[in-house]
Design a protein around this motif. Sequence first.
Motif, PDB file in Angstrom:
ATOM      1  N   ALA A 196       0.829  -1.211   0.000  1.00  0.00           N
ATOM      2  CA  ALA A 196       0.000   0.000   0.000  1.00  0.00           C
ATOM      3  C   ALA A 196       0.858   1.254   0.000  1.00  0.00           C
ATOM      4  O   ALA A 196       0.545   2.236  -0.691  1.00  0.00           O
ATOM      5  CB  ALA A 196      -0.931  -0.006   1.211  1.00  0.00           C
ATOM      6  N   ARG A 197       1.933   1.231   0.750  1.00  0.00           N
ATOM      7  CA  ARG A 197       2.841   2.390   0.788  1.00  0.00           C
ATOM      8  C   ARG A 197       3.478   2.619  -0.570  1.00  0.00           C
ATOM      9  O   ARG A 197       3.536   3.754  -1.071  1.00  0.00           O
ATOM     10  CB  ARG A 197       3.907   2.146   1.863  1.00  0.00           C
ATOM     11  N   TRP A 198       3.963   1.540  -1.186  1.00  0.00           N
ATOM     12  CA  TRP A 198       4.595   1.679  -2.495  1.00  0.00           C
ATOM     13  C   TRP A 198       3.591   2.103  -3.564  1.00  0.00           C
ATOM     14  O   TRP A 198       3.892   2.946  -4.409  1.00  0.00           O
ATOM     15  CB  TRP A 198       5.263   0.361  -2.883  1.00  0.00           C
ATOM     16  N   ALA A 199       2.400   1.511  -3.527  1.00  0.00           N
ATOM     17  CA  ALA A 199       1.371   1.876  -4.504  1.00  0.00           C
ATOM     18  C   ALA A 199       0.982   3.340  -4.354  1.00  0.00           C
ATOM     19  O   ALA A 199       0.795   4.056  -5.350  1.00  0.00           O
ATOM     20  CB  ALA A 199       0.144   0.978  -4.349  1.00  0.00           C
TER      21      ALA A 199
ATOM     22  N   ARG B  72      16.764 -13.792  10.057  1.00  0.00           N
ATOM     23  CA  ARG B  72      17.008 -13.383   8.676  1.00  0.00           C
ATOM     24  C   ARG B  72      16.531 -11.953   8.377  1.00  0.00           C
ATOM     25  O   ARG B  72      16.868 -11.405   7.326  1.00  0.00           O
ATOM     26  CB  ARG B  72      16.306 -14.335   7.711  1.00  0.00           C
ATOM     27  N   GLU B  73      15.745 -11.366   9.247  1.00  0.00           N
ATOM     28  CA  GLU B  73      15.193 -10.031   8.976  1.00  0.00           C
ATOM     29  C   GLU B  73      16.304  -8.991   8.858  1.00  0.00           C
ATOM     30  O   GLU B  73      17.180  -8.913   9.719  1.00  0.00           O
ATOM     31  CB  GLU B  73      14.257  -9.614  10.113  1.00  0.00           C
ATOM     32  N   ASN B  74      16.287  -8.218   7.782  1.00  0.00           N
ATOM     33  CA  ASN B  74      17.267  -7.142   7.640  1.00  0.00           C
ATOM     34  C   ASN B  74      16.681  -5.849   7.077  1.00  0.00           C
ATOM     35  O   ASN B  74      17.404  -4.894   6.829  1.00  0.00           O
ATOM     36  CB  ASN B  74      18.456  -7.595   6.776  1.00  0.00           C
ATOM     37  N   ILE B  75      15.360  -5.823   6.896  1.00  0.00           N
ATOM     38  CA  ILE B  75      14.665  -4.616   6.456  1.00  0.00           C
ATOM     39  C   ILE B  75      13.386  -4.478   7.275  1.00  0.00           C
ATOM     40  O   ILE B  75      12.606  -5.437   7.378  1.00  0.00           O
ATOM     41  CB  ILE B  75      14.280  -4.673   4.959  1.00  0.00           C
ATOM     42  N   ALA B  76      13.156  -3.300   7.824  1.00  0.00           N
ATOM     43  CA  ALA B  76      11.883  -2.985   8.477  1.00  0.00           C
ATOM     44  C   ALA B  76      11.280  -1.783   7.763  1.00  0.00           C
ATOM     45  O   ALA B  76      11.921  -0.738   7.657  1.00  0.00           O
ATOM     46  CB  ALA B  76      12.088  -2.671   9.957  1.00  0.00           C
ATOM     47  N   VAL B  77      10.085  -1.950   7.245  1.00  0.00           N
ATOM     48  CA  VAL B  77       9.398  -0.878   6.525  1.00  0.00           C
ATOM     49  C   VAL B  77       8.332  -0.274   7.438  1.00  0.00           C
ATOM     50  O   VAL B  77       7.460  -0.994   7.939  1.00  0.00           O
ATOM     51  CB  VAL B  77       8.748  -1.397   5.228  1.00  0.00           C
ATOM     52  N   ASP B  78       8.410   1.019   7.656  1.00  0.00           N
ATOM     53  CA  ASP B  78       7.435   1.719   8.488  1.00  0.00           C
ATOM     54  C   ASP B  78       6.113   1.787   7.730  1.00  0.00           C
ATOM     55  O   ASP B  78       6.009   2.444   6.697  1.00  0.00           O
ATOM     56  CB  ASP B  78       7.946   3.112   8.823  1.00  0.00           C
ATOM     57  N   VAL B  79       5.110   1.093   8.241  1.00  0.00           N
ATOM     58  CA  VAL B  79       3.797   1.071   7.589  1.00  0.00           C
ATOM     59  C   VAL B  79       2.735   1.721   8.469  1.00  0.00           C
ATOM     60  O   VAL B  79       1.542   1.458   8.321  1.00  0.00           O
ATOM     61  CB  VAL B  79       3.384  -0.375   7.219  1.00  0.00           C
ATOM     62  N   THR B  80       3.178   2.602   9.353  1.00  0.00           N
ATOM     63  CA  THR B  80       2.243   3.261  10.261  1.00  0.00           C
ATOM     64  C   THR B  80       1.102   3.919   9.499  1.00  0.00           C
ATOM     65  O   THR B  80      -0.062   3.860   9.917  1.00  0.00           O
ATOM     66  CB  THR B  80       2.981   4.300  11.121  1.00  0.00           C
ATOM     67  N   GLY B  81       1.419   4.518   8.357  1.00  0.00           N
ATOM     68  CA  GLY B  81       0.415   5.231   7.577  1.00  0.00           C
ATOM     69  C   GLY B  81      -0.470   4.351   6.731  1.00  0.00           C
ATOM     70  O   GLY B  81      -1.450   4.845   6.138  1.00  0.00           O
ATOM     71  N   THR B  82      -0.165   3.054   6.644  1.00  0.00           N
ATOM     72  CA  THR B  82      -0.957   2.161   5.784  1.00  0.00           C
ATOM     73  C   THR B  82      -1.490   0.944   6.535  1.00  0.00           C
ATOM     74  O   THR B  82      -1.955  -0.018   5.915  1.00  0.00           O
ATOM     75  CB  THR B  82      -0.127   1.692   4.566  1.00  0.00           C
ATOM     76  N   VAL B  83      -1.440   0.984   7.858  1.00  0.00           N
ATOM     77  CA  VAL B  83      -1.983  -0.130   8.644  1.00  0.00           C
ATOM     78  C   VAL B  83      -3.460  -0.340   8.346  1.00  0.00           C
ATOM     79  O   VAL B  83      -3.931  -1.482   8.182  1.00  0.00           O
ATOM     80  CB  VAL B  83      -1.761   0.109  10.151  1.00  0.00           C
ATOM     81  N   ASP B  84      -4.213   0.745   8.264  1.00  0.00           N
ATOM     82  CA  ASP B  84      -5.656   0.609   8.023  1.00  0.00           C
ATOM     83  C   ASP B  84      -5.930  -0.029   6.663  1.00  0.00           C
ATOM     84  O   ASP B  84      -6.861  -0.841   6.528  1.00  0.00           O
ATOM     85  CB  ASP B  84      -6.345   1.961   8.130  1.00  0.00           C
ATOM     86  N   ALA B  85      -5.145   0.337   5.651  1.00  0.00           N
ATOM     87  CA  ALA B  85      -5.319  -0.277   4.331  1.00  0.00           C
ATOM     88  C   ALA B  85      -4.979  -1.763   4.383  1.00  0.00           C
ATOM     89  O   ALA B  85      -5.678  -2.596   3.781  1.00  0.00           O
ATOM     90  CB  ALA B  85      -4.446   0.432   3.302  1.00  0.00           C
TER      91      ALA B  85
ATOM     92  N   ALA C   1       5.421  -1.721  11.726  1.00  0.00           N
ATOM     93  CA  ALA C   1       6.372  -2.093  10.675  1.00  0.00           C
ATOM     94  C   ALA C   1       6.102  -3.491  10.155  1.00  0.00           C
ATOM     95  O   ALA C   1       5.634  -4.372  10.882  1.00  0.00           O
ATOM     96  CB  ALA C   1       7.805  -2.007  11.194  1.00  0.00           C
ATOM     97  N   GLU C   2       6.401  -3.677   8.878  1.00  0.00           N
ATOM     98  CA  GLU C   2       6.518  -5.003   8.283  1.00  0.00           C
ATOM     99  C   GLU C   2       7.998  -5.291   8.088  1.00  0.00           C
ATOM    100  O   GLU C   2       8.779  -4.376   7.801  1.00  0.00           O
ATOM    101  CB  GLU C   2       5.769  -5.075   6.955  1.00  0.00           C
ATOM    102  N   VAL C   3       8.380  -6.550   8.238  1.00  0.00           N
ATOM    103  CA  VAL C   3       9.795  -6.914   8.215  1.00  0.00           C
ATOM    104  C   VAL C   3      10.065  -7.935   7.119  1.00  0.00           C
ATOM    105  O   VAL C   3       9.215  -8.777   6.801  1.00  0.00           O
ATOM    106  CB  VAL C   3      10.244  -7.446   9.587  1.00  0.00           C
ATOM    107  N   PHE C   4      11.258  -7.852   6.572  1.00  0.00           N
ATOM    108  CA  PHE C   4      11.619  -8.659   5.406  1.00  0.00           C
ATOM    109  C   PHE C   4      13.067  -9.128   5.502  1.00  0.00           C
ATOM    110  O   PHE C   4      13.898  -8.529   6.190  1.00  0.00           O
ATOM    111  CB  PHE C   4      11.470  -7.827   4.124  1.00  0.00           C
ATOM    112  N   HIS C   5      13.346 -10.183   4.758  1.00  0.00           N
ATOM    113  CA  HIS C   5      14.715 -10.588   4.464  1.00  0.00           C
ATOM    114  C   HIS C   5      14.980 -10.166   3.023  1.00  0.00           C
ATOM    115  O   HIS C   5      14.489 -10.795   2.084  1.00  0.00           O
ATOM    116  CB  HIS C   5      14.862 -12.101   4.639  1.00  0.00           C
ATOM    117  N   ALA C   6      15.707  -9.075   2.860  1.00  0.00           N
ATOM    118  CA  ALA C   6      15.966  -8.519   1.533  1.00  0.00           C
ATOM    119  C   ALA C   6      17.295  -9.028   1.008  1.00  0.00           C
ATOM    120  O   ALA C   6      18.321  -8.962   1.696  1.00  0.00           O
ATOM    121  CB  ALA C   6      15.977  -6.994   1.585  1.00  0.00           C
ATOM    122  N   VAL C   7      17.272  -9.544  -0.210  1.00  0.00           N
ATOM    123  CA  VAL C   7      18.459 -10.116  -0.840  1.00  0.00           C
ATOM    124  C   VAL C   7      18.748  -9.345  -2.122  1.00  0.00           C
ATOM    125  O   VAL C   7      17.917  -9.296  -3.033  1.00  0.00           O
ATOM    126  CB  VAL C   7      18.245 -11.605  -1.169  1.00  0.00           C
ATOM    127  N   GLY C   8      19.916  -8.735  -2.197  1.00  0.00           N
ATOM    128  CA  GLY C   8      20.332  -8.075  -3.426  1.00  0.00           C
ATOM    129  C   GLY C   8      20.799  -9.113  -4.427  1.00  0.00           C
ATOM    130  O   GLY C   8      21.775  -9.826  -4.184  1.00  0.00           O
TER     131      GLY C   8
END
Length: 249
Positions: free
Chosen positions: A31-34, A178-191, A232-239
């Motif tokens: 939702a944040r990216w969209a 494995r988590e290495n990215i936390a995305v702040d989704v405070t503004g899109t929790v309701d979505a 926040a949502e958390v991810f394991h991001a791999v380049g």
Amino acid sequence: MASASVSTPARVLAFAAHPDDIDFGAAGTVARWARDGADITYCIMTSGDAGGFDPSDRSNVSGLRRDEQREAARQVGARDVVFLGERDGYLEVNHAVIARAVELIRRVRPDVVLSMHPERNWDRLQASHPDHLACGEIVTRAVYPAAENPFAYPELAEQGLEAYKVPWLWFYGAPRERENIAVDVTGTVDAKLAAIRVHASQHPDIDGMDATVRRLLQENAQRHHLPEGSSAEVFHAVGVNTEQTIAGF
């Protein structure tokens, strides 16, 4: 540990084993990216036919879950939903499904591929449904090496789908270590919660689910040292193909 300052990708391709998996794992980030202009496509690998709680009419489960997923995607701004139609509970890592994932990657040519994680989470085994693990392995094999190998699945190149190097592979539902990215989704929790609620056929206690998801998002933020009151949502991001990666190493 990276933070939510990751720039918004132009194109995102999100894979899941079942309808509702993306909504639980990554819909706040989607939702944040969209909202910021990303073009987002979903791919749901199974039909979800083993889900739900009503034993009386199983014939319409797949159709109902497809409709729920389309509406949930709309709630967070995802543009398209592709259904592979594999049988729920029987998803396997095989070349037929990998080729379909490669085909979609080459069509969409995403900056970020989102996927379920291929490693089992022993702290919360329910996060590691066998279909989830299969989804993660299928997508990983599709991203590397198949999507970028011009000689893999040559029938795709014959259709005009040329090899494509995925820059980033982000896993949701990862084991905590494995988590290495936390995305702040405070503004899109309701979505995110609106998208989850669409899957009403899967949740007998909507209010309880809502409270649990809110709590987990807040715990993610606390664990990764985001400001007080954040979610926040958390991810394991791999380049995979970035300025820091070297092909073949």
